[in-house]
Design a protein around this motif. Structure first.
Motif, PDB file in Angstrom:
ATOM      1  N   GLN A   1      63.499 -21.862  -7.221  1.00 42.90           N
ATOM      2  CA  GLN A   1      62.866 -20.882  -6.618  1.00 42.90           C
ATOM      3  C   GLN A   1      62.407 -19.689  -7.709  1.00 42.90           C
ATOM      4  O   GLN A   1      61.545 -19.136  -7.315  1.00 42.90           O
ATOM      5  CB  GLN A   1      64.384 -20.136  -5.887  1.00 42.90           C
ATOM      6  N   ARG A   2      63.188 -19.677  -8.916  1.00 43.90           N
ATOM      7  CA  ARG A   2      62.706 -18.897  -9.752  1.00 43.90           C
ATOM      8  C   ARG A   2      61.076 -19.271 -10.514  1.00 43.90           C
ATOM      9  O   ARG A   2      60.331 -18.492 -10.737  1.00 43.90           O
ATOM     10  CB  ARG A   2      63.545 -18.533 -10.939  1.00 43.90           C
ATOM     11  N   LEU A   3      61.041 -20.464 -10.597  1.00 44.24           N
ATOM     12  CA  LEU A   3      59.604 -21.246 -10.650  1.00 44.24           C
ATOM     13  C   LEU A   3      58.390 -20.347  -9.856  1.00 44.24           C
ATOM     14  O   LEU A   3      57.525 -20.105 -10.121  1.00 44.24           O
ATOM     15  CB  LEU A   3      59.784 -22.704 -10.920  1.00 44.24           C
ATOM     16  N   CYS A   4      58.894 -20.637  -8.352  1.00 47.19           N
ATOM     17  CA  CYS A   4      57.960 -20.228  -7.440  1.00 47.19           C
ATOM     18  C   CYS A   4      57.749 -18.698  -7.567  1.00 47.19           C
ATOM     19  O   CYS A   4      56.504 -18.137  -7.521  1.00 47.19           O
ATOM     20  CB  CYS A   4      58.516 -20.546  -6.125  1.00 47.19           C
TER      21      CYS A   4
ATOM     22  N   ARG B   1      50.328 -22.286 -18.123  1.00 45.33           N
ATOM     23  CA  ARG B   1      49.068 -22.063 -18.915  1.00 45.33           C
ATOM     24  C   ARG B   1      48.275 -21.178 -18.261  1.00 45.33           C
ATOM     25  O   ARG B   1      47.725 -20.165 -18.752  1.00 45.33           O
ATOM     26  CB  ARG B   1      48.350 -23.167 -19.400  1.00 45.33           C
ATOM     27  N   ARG B   2      48.064 -21.232 -16.910  1.00 41.36           N
ATOM     28  CA  ARG B   2      47.274 -19.977 -16.025  1.00 41.36           C
ATOM     29  C   ARG B   2      48.123 -18.743 -16.245  1.00 41.36           C
ATOM     30  O   ARG B   2      47.053 -17.839 -16.144  1.00 41.36           O
ATOM     31  CB  ARG B   2      47.057 -20.627 -14.726  1.00 41.36           C
TER      32      ARG B   2
ATOM     33  N   ASP C   1      58.239 -39.125 -14.483  1.00 36.35           N
ATOM     34  CA  ASP C   1      57.103 -38.920 -13.651  1.00 36.35           C
ATOM     35  C   ASP C   1      56.444 -37.588 -14.202  1.00 36.35           C
ATOM     36  O   ASP C   1      57.145 -36.666 -14.225  1.00 36.35           O
ATOM     37  CB  ASP C   1      57.536 -38.312 -12.190  1.00 36.35           C
ATOM     38  N   THR C   2      55.432 -37.755 -14.984  1.00 35.83           N
ATOM     39  CA  THR C   2      54.797 -36.632 -15.532  1.00 35.83           C
ATOM     40  C   THR C   2      53.913 -35.814 -14.744  1.00 35.83           C
ATOM     41  O   THR C   2      53.482 -34.723 -15.017  1.00 35.83           O
ATOM     42  CB  THR C   2      53.817 -37.046 -16.819  1.00 35.83           C
ATOM     43  N   THR C   3      53.532 -36.146 -13.372  1.00 32.64           N
ATOM     44  CA  THR C   3      52.847 -35.568 -12.652  1.00 32.64           C
ATOM     45  C   THR C   3      53.564 -34.117 -12.210  1.00 32.64           C
ATOM     46  O   THR C   3      52.874 -33.048 -12.425  1.00 32.64           O
ATOM     47  CB  THR C   3      52.801 -36.258 -11.164  1.00 32.64           C
ATOM     48  N   ASP C   4      54.643 -34.102 -12.091  1.00 31.38           N
ATOM     49  CA  ASP C   4      55.459 -32.673 -11.930  1.00 31.38           C
ATOM     50  C   ASP C   4      55.314 -31.726 -12.927  1.00 31.38           C
ATOM     51  O   ASP C   4      55.022 -30.632 -12.923  1.00 31.38           O
ATOM     52  CB  ASP C   4      56.792 -33.153 -11.380  1.00 31.38           C
ATOM     53  N   GLY C   5      55.582 -32.479 -14.128  1.00 35.21           N
ATOM     54  CA  GLY C   5      55.612 -31.498 -15.183  1.00 35.21           C
ATOM     55  C   GLY C   5      54.103 -30.939 -15.464  1.00 35.21           C
ATOM     56  O   GLY C   5      53.852 -29.981 -16.092  1.00 35.21           O
ATOM     57  N   ASN C   6      53.208 -32.027 -15.291  1.00 35.48           N
ATOM     58  CA  ASN C   6      51.694 -31.524 -15.593  1.00 35.48           C
ATOM     59  C   ASN C   6      51.237 -30.201 -14.720  1.00 35.48           C
ATOM     60  O   ASN C   6      50.716 -29.398 -14.950  1.00 35.48           O
ATOM     61  CB  ASN C   6      50.826 -32.456 -15.228  1.00 35.48           C
ATOM     62  N   ASN C   7      51.836 -30.456 -13.464  1.00 37.04           N
ATOM     63  CA  ASN C   7      51.544 -29.260 -12.376  1.00 37.04           C
ATOM     64  C   ASN C   7      52.293 -27.930 -12.781  1.00 37.04           C
ATOM     65  O   ASN C   7      51.659 -26.878 -12.938  1.00 37.04           O
ATOM     66  CB  ASN C   7      52.341 -29.336 -11.198  1.00 37.04           C
ATOM     67  N   LEU C   8      53.727 -28.136 -13.544  1.00 36.71           N
ATOM     68  CA  LEU C   8      54.350 -26.936 -14.154  1.00 36.71           C
ATOM     69  C   LEU C   8      53.353 -26.461 -15.316  1.00 36.71           C
ATOM     70  O   LEU C   8      53.362 -25.144 -15.423  1.00 36.71           O
ATOM     71  CB  LEU C   8      55.426 -27.218 -14.412  1.00 36.71           C
TER      72      LEU C   8
ATOM     73  N   PHE D   1      54.023 -24.232  -1.623  1.00 39.10           N
ATOM     74  CA  PHE D   1      52.772 -24.440  -2.472  1.00 39.10           C
ATOM     75  C   PHE D   1      53.356 -26.259  -2.935  1.00 39.10           C
ATOM     76  O   PHE D   1      52.330 -26.975  -3.466  1.00 39.10           O
ATOM     77  CB  PHE D   1      52.719 -23.722  -3.592  1.00 39.10           C
ATOM     78  N   ASN D   2      54.445 -26.368  -3.087  1.00 42.91           N
ATOM     79  CA  ASN D   2      54.955 -27.727  -3.677  1.00 42.91           C
ATOM     80  C   ASN D   2      54.639 -28.027  -5.048  1.00 42.91           C
ATOM     81  O   ASN D   2      53.972 -28.766  -5.394  1.00 42.91           O
ATOM     82  CB  ASN D   2      54.321 -29.017  -2.884  1.00 42.91           C
ATOM     83  N   VAL D   3      55.386 -27.041  -5.842  1.00 43.09           N
ATOM     84  CA  VAL D   3      55.439 -27.048  -7.293  1.00 43.09           C
ATOM     85  C   VAL D   3      55.610 -28.362  -7.871  1.00 43.09           C
ATOM     86  O   VAL D   3      54.974 -28.980  -8.626  1.00 43.09           O
ATOM     87  CB  VAL D   3      56.298 -26.059  -7.893  1.00 43.09           C
ATOM     88  N   LEU D   4      56.449 -29.164  -7.036  1.00 43.34           N
ATOM     89  CA  LEU D   4      56.796 -30.655  -7.312  1.00 43.34           C
ATOM     90  C   LEU D   4      56.280 -31.270  -6.341  1.00 43.34           C
ATOM     91  O   LEU D   4      56.751 -31.916  -5.250  1.00 43.34           O
ATOM     92  CB  LEU D   4      58.240 -30.799  -7.661  1.00 43.34           C
TER      93      LEU D   4
END
Length: 70
Positions: free
Chosen positions: A53-56, A17-18, A5-12, A65-68
């Motif tokens: 948690q660390r990613l958030c 990048r931002r 599932d590349t959707t999650d990865g694209n969000n991350l 926010f639902n990173v995934l």
């Protein structure tokens, strides 16, 4: 057969990048190898628990926010 599932990865990837971060910089903050973080971004694995948690924290988003997105 592995489903990726590349959707999650694209969000991350977008969040990373931002923030102007490299995969290696995010991986260092997660205390995991860059290759493990790369697998998260391409959808082979998913972060959970402490790493989620660390990613958030890294991306300054709420867990709501639902990173995934699913």
């Amino acid at each position: 057969m592995m489903i990726i599932d590349t959707t999650d990865g694209n969000n991350l990837r977008l969040l990373r990048r931002r923030k102007g971060l490299t995969q290696e910089e995010v991986a260092d903050r997660l205390h995991i190898p860059q290759s493990a973080y790369a697998q998260i971004e391409i959808g082979i694995t998913r972060p959970w628990g402490v790493n989620l948690q660390r990613l958030c924290i890294i991306f300054q988003v709420s867990p709501n926010f639902n990173v995934l997105k699913r």
